[in-house]
Scaffold this motif. Structure first.
Motif, PDB file in Angstrom:
ATOM      1  N   THR A  70      37.314  44.144  31.388  1.00  0.00           N
ATOM      2  CA  THR A  70      37.382  45.360  32.201  1.00  0.00           C
ATOM      3  C   THR A  70      38.809  45.889  32.367  1.00  0.00           C
ATOM      4  O   THR A  70      39.020  47.104  32.232  1.00  0.00           O
ATOM      5  N   PRO A  71      39.821  45.058  32.605  1.00  0.00           N
ATOM      6  CA  PRO A  71      41.180  45.611  32.657  1.00  0.00           C
ATOM      7  C   PRO A  71      41.651  46.141  31.295  1.00  0.00           C
ATOM      8  O   PRO A  71      42.357  47.142  31.225  1.00  0.00           O
ATOM      9  N   LEU A  72      41.232  45.467  30.216  1.00  0.00           N
ATOM     10  CA  LEU A  72      41.591  45.956  28.885  1.00  0.00           C
ATOM     11  C   LEU A  72      40.926  47.301  28.607  1.00  0.00           C
ATOM     12  O   LEU A  72      41.530  48.182  27.978  1.00  0.00           O
ATOM     13  N   LEU A  76      45.941  40.190  35.937  1.00  0.00           N
ATOM     14  CA  LEU A  76      44.508  39.884  35.945  1.00  0.00           C
ATOM     15  C   LEU A  76      44.055  38.991  34.790  1.00  0.00           C
ATOM     16  O   LEU A  76      43.176  38.143  34.976  1.00  0.00           O
ATOM     17  N   LEU A  77      44.624  39.160  33.604  1.00  0.00           N
ATOM     18  CA  LEU A  77      44.159  38.361  32.464  1.00  0.00           C
ATOM     19  C   LEU A  77      44.447  36.868  32.645  1.00  0.00           C
ATOM     20  O   LEU A  77      43.536  36.046  32.483  1.00  0.00           O
ATOM     21  N   ILE A  84      35.195  50.269  37.614  1.00  0.00           N
ATOM     22  CA  ILE A  84      34.516  49.197  36.880  1.00  0.00           C
ATOM     23  C   ILE A  84      35.274  47.879  37.067  1.00  0.00           C
ATOM     24  O   ILE A  84      34.668  46.824  37.268  1.00  0.00           O
ATOM     25  N   ILE A  85      36.601  47.937  37.016  1.00  0.00           N
ATOM     26  CA  ILE A  85      37.402  46.723  37.265  1.00  0.00           C
ATOM     27  C   ILE A  85      37.104  46.185  38.661  1.00  0.00           C
ATOM     28  O   ILE A  85      36.786  45.011  38.840  1.00  0.00           O
ATOM     29  N   ALA A  86      37.227  47.055  39.657  1.00  0.00           N
ATOM     30  CA  ALA A  86      37.032  46.624  41.040  1.00  0.00           C
ATOM     31  C   ALA A  86      35.629  46.074  41.260  1.00  0.00           C
ATOM     32  O   ALA A  86      35.460  45.009  41.880  1.00  0.00           O
ATOM     33  N   LEU A  87      34.645  46.753  40.750  1.00  0.00           N
ATOM     34  CA  LEU A  87      33.260  46.329  40.931  1.00  0.00           C
ATOM     35  C   LEU A  87      32.990  44.995  40.222  1.00  0.00           C
ATOM     36  O   LEU A  87      32.391  44.087  40.814  1.00  0.00           O
ATOM     37  N   THR A  88      33.471  44.865  39.003  1.00  0.00           N
ATOM     38  CA  THR A  88      33.256  43.622  38.255  1.00  0.00           C
ATOM     39  C   THR A  88      33.917  42.446  38.947  1.00  0.00           C
ATOM     40  O   THR A  88      33.283  41.392  39.152  1.00  0.00           O
ATOM     41  N   GLN A 148      39.349  57.666  33.696  1.00  0.00           N
ATOM     42  CA  GLN A 148      40.209  56.573  34.127  1.00  0.00           C
ATOM     43  C   GLN A 148      39.806  56.068  35.506  1.00  0.00           C
ATOM     44  O   GLN A 148      39.809  54.869  35.759  1.00  0.00           O
ATOM     45  N   LEU A 149      39.441  56.976  36.399  1.00  0.00           N
ATOM     46  CA  LEU A 149      38.970  56.560  37.722  1.00  0.00           C
ATOM     47  C   LEU A 149      37.743  55.664  37.593  1.00  0.00           C
ATOM     48  O   LEU A 149      37.647  54.621  38.247  1.00  0.00           O
TER      49      LEU A 149
END
Length: 128
Positions: free
Chosen positions: A72-74, A52-53, A118-122, A112-113
């Motif tokens: 967000t992934p970080l 992703l980065l 947050i990753i998916a939504l962003t 963690q969920l």
């Protein structure tokens, strides 16, 4: 009856200045190594970040969007480190089943969920 001397918490902190920074860096790297070696979820998130980065750097998005796509992934890595630390402390105290131990571990998992959501939504809101 003798009293135990008052122990100053700072006396356990170690050195100051550059030595403290170098020691702290070593401890942090040891923690990252331990998480990568011992936690499958952390390894999976590292690999997700490795995808992703760079992808965030290649996408045609604004600077703010790029920062969000990278942070967000970080953030999920940070949450996984904290979740793993909670699990380690709970297991260190006792491997016996206890409602509070289960609650602590479940809350770490829930954090963690949320980080993954947050990753998916962003990513979805920026790319779609």
């Amino acid at each position: 009856m003798s009293e135990a001397p008052d122990l100053d918490a700072l006396s356990f902190k170690g050195r100051s200045g550059l030595t403290r920074i170098l020691n702290a860096t070593g401890y942090s790297l040891a923690g990252l190594r331990a998480a990568y070696r011992g936690e499958a979820a952390f390894r999976q998130l590292v690999w997700l970040n490795l995808v992703l980065l760079p992808l965030a750097c290649l996408l045609d998005v604004s600077r703010v969007e790029r920062v969000l796509l990278m942070l967000t992934p970080l953030l999920a890595l940070v949450v996984e480190l904290l979740n793993s630390a909670i699990e380690a402390v709970v297991d260190r105290i006792s491997l016996n089943l206890h409602p509070l131990s289960k609650q602590a571990k479940d809350m770490g998992s829930a954090a963690q969920l949320l980080a993954l959501l947050i990753i998916a939504l962003t990513w979805a809101l920026i790319l779609l």
